[in-house]
Write an enzyme that holds these catalytic residues in place. Structure first.
Site: not given
Ligand code: NAD
Ligand code: UGA
Length: 462
Positions: A42, A92, A137, A281, A343
């Site tokens: 990565r 998480t 989160t 999420c 998604f």
């Molecule tokens: P992800 O799986 O894409 O990335 C997590 C990374 O952490 C991985 O690359 C993994 O190898 C690394 N990792 C694990 N243990 C480690 C360690 N001890 N030291 C260093 N690196 C380590 O996950 P993500 O989608 O970026 O989500 C991360 C967090 O953010 C989650 O809690 C998620 O709920 C939250 N979150 C995600 C989104 C989103 O849109 N994906 C939005 C808001 C919040």
């Molecule tokens: C969502 C939240 O919007 C972010 O604020 C948050 O930080 C994030 O989760 C997270 O914690 O991971 P994300 O999942 O990336 O973001 O994308 P969204 O735009 O929220 O869409 C989520 C899902 O809902 C998708 O499958 C989308 O197609 C669907 N969706 C969204 C609907 O079916 N209808 C809508 O009106 C909006």
């Protein structure tokens, strides 16, 4: 007193850690930002011209800052040692076994990260002060666990634990990070906690208006993140429940959504009926909230929020049942083309995508599937659907080839390009009757019907 300017690192270079830190580095050229990960591939990808995730605008931001004040590294210990602000942005996911399996958050990665920070601090007798920031989160009161691990292992280091949840959405992450509706920083209600909160908030205030940088206590910040996702997902489940009623009554869900959304108390966003929400999420965070409510002896609250997931599961199932029943109750041996596997649009992410559930249900009915998605890699689709179906799926890089010879098309992701496909050309190459099932309300129904398609579109009675 903390040093100025701060040095910042992040553990976890995923969908959140990568873009968040890249934007921070772009907006603060004098702050050194190091993004670290255990995963060498990565990190190598972050250091290359093909980044590990697709996000509009990300490449430009990374290219501007990388090598100047933005660095990607596997040397986690060196980064912890050097930096004052340490973000933890590891995954998480939902626990798959043990106590709370299927609901509670799996904090394994989180705790390993905490122990690693503690071990590095413990190794030196005069470690500089640290501010550890929960970016992941997490369940409410996780900051306590982080503080306990730190307090137990590194008595000499001055540290504070803050909560700074991330609200970006995939596909719009860079815009969301440049112009967030708000930044939330929670911390201990002590003079030291307050100082740490201000130190972190000052970094964001460099590009986010002060009134949008909110500060709260730790538990409010942690709970706000779970609540925000629960409310957003609830709107989708609510409109999806109404979509079923629209289909039954002759109302049109897009018209209903528009007409309720102009009420400023309701607002227009997040009211698009769909095949169901996906993403890494929403489901996991609501399950986490449900589990917390049960833990705190609030089963009625748990049940209330669980319905958001139950409705989403039903919506995905309802879509697949509709396909089968419309096609004379059998899809066995029929070719069905899936347009869109991610998604949502503008991402290659397939975590919890409704397409996985729909494809599996159609496989169970012995359909053969052709899949086209502009951003999802072939290997990802194989790994999501399982090795045993490899010979039953055709993955195409051209939507017209994917649709050729098909009995039906299912639109599962709202990619813009699906609006402008030449549906006449597609129709001419399909088996007849040719069906189109639009899980995103994206096609022009009248045009497709005039071409000859048998059309089903979510929340429309046709
Ligand atoms: P992800 O799986 O894409 O990335 C997590 C990374 O952490 C991985 O690359 C993994 O190898 C690394 N990792 C694990 N243990 C480690 C360690 N001890 N030291 C260093 N690196 C380590 O996950 P993500 O989608 O970026 O989500 C991360 C967090 O953010 C989650 O809690 C998620 O709920 C939250 N979150 C995600 C989104 C989103 O849109 N994906 C939005 C808001 C919040
Ligand atoms: C969502 C939240 O919007 C972010 O604020 C948050 O930080 C994030 O989760 C997270 O914690 O991971 P994300 O999942 O990336 O973001 O994308 P969204 O735009 O929220 O869409 C989520 C899902 O809902 C998708 O499958 C989308 O197609 C669907 N969706 C969204 C609907 O079916 N209808 C809508 O009106 C909006």
């Amino acid at each position: 007193a903390y040093p100025y300017p701060p040095k910042i690192c992040c553990l976890g270079a995923g969908y959140v850690g990568g873009p968040t830190m890249a934007v921070m580095a772009k907006m603060c050229p004098d702050i050194k930002v190091t993004v670290t990960d255990l995963n060498e591939r990565r990190i190598a990808a972050w250091n290359s011209s093909s980044l590990p995730i697709y996000e509009p605008g990300l490449q430009e931001v990374v290219e501007e800052a990388r090598g100047r004040n933005l660095f990607f590294s596997t040397d986690i210990d060196a980064a912890i040692q050097e930096c004052t602000i340490i973000f933890v942005s590891v995954a998480t996911p939902t626990k798959t076994s043990g106590i709370g399996a299927g609901e509670a958050a799996d904090l394994t990665y989180w705790e390993l990260a905490a122990r690693r920070i503690a071990a590095v601090c413990n190794a030196s007798s005069n470690m500089s002060p640290k501010i550890i920031v929960e970016k992941s989160t997490v369940p409410v009161r996780t900051a306590d666990a982080m503080a306990a691990v730190m307090a137990a292992s590194c008595k000499g280091t001055d540290f504070q634990v803050l909560s700074n949840p991330e609200f970006l959405a995939e596909g719009t992450a860079i815009d969301d990070l440049f112009k967030p509706d708000r930044v939330l920083v929670g911390g201990p209600v002590t003079p030291q906690g307050h100082a740490a909160v201000q130190y972190l908030a000052d970094v964001y205030r460099r590009w986010v208006p002060t009134e949008q940088v909110l500060t709260t206590n730790l538990w409010s910040a942690e709970l706000t993140k779970l609540t925000a996702n629960a409310f957003l997902a609830q709107r989708i489940s609510s409109i999806n429940s109404i979509s079923a009623l629209c289909e039954a009554t002759g109302a049109n869900v897009s018209e209903v959504a528009y007409a309720i959304g102009v009420d400023t108390r309701i607002g227009p966003k997040f009211l698009k009926a769909s095949v169901g929400f996906g993403g890494s999420c929403f489901q996991k965070d609501i399950l986490n909230l449900v589990y917390l409510c049960r833990q705190f002896g609030l089963p009625e609250v748990a049940e209330y929020w669980y319905q958001v997931i139950a409705m989403n599961d039903w919506q995905k199932k309802r879509f697949a049942i509709n396909v089968v029943s419309s096609m004379f109750n059998t899809v066995s041996g029929k070719k069905i083309t899936i347009l869109g596997f991610a998604f949502k649009k503008d991402t290659g992410d397939t975590r919890e995508t409704p397409a996985i559930d729909v494809c599996k249900m159609l496989f169970a009915e012995k359909a053969s599937l052709a899949i086209y998605d502009p951003k999802v890699a072939r290997e990802q689709i194989y790994s999501d659907l399982g090795k045993e179906v490899i010979d039953k799926i055709e993955i195409e890089t051209d939507p017209y080839i994917a649709c050729s010879g098909a009995h039906a098309i299912c639109i599962l992701t709202e990619w813009d390009e699906f609006k402008t496909l030449d549906y006449k050309r597609i129709y001419d190459q399909m088996q007849k009757p040719a069906f189109i099932f639009d899980g995103r309300n994206l096609i022009n129904i009248a045009e497709c019907q005039a071409i000859g398609f048998s059309v089903w579109s979510v929340g429309q009675s046709l």
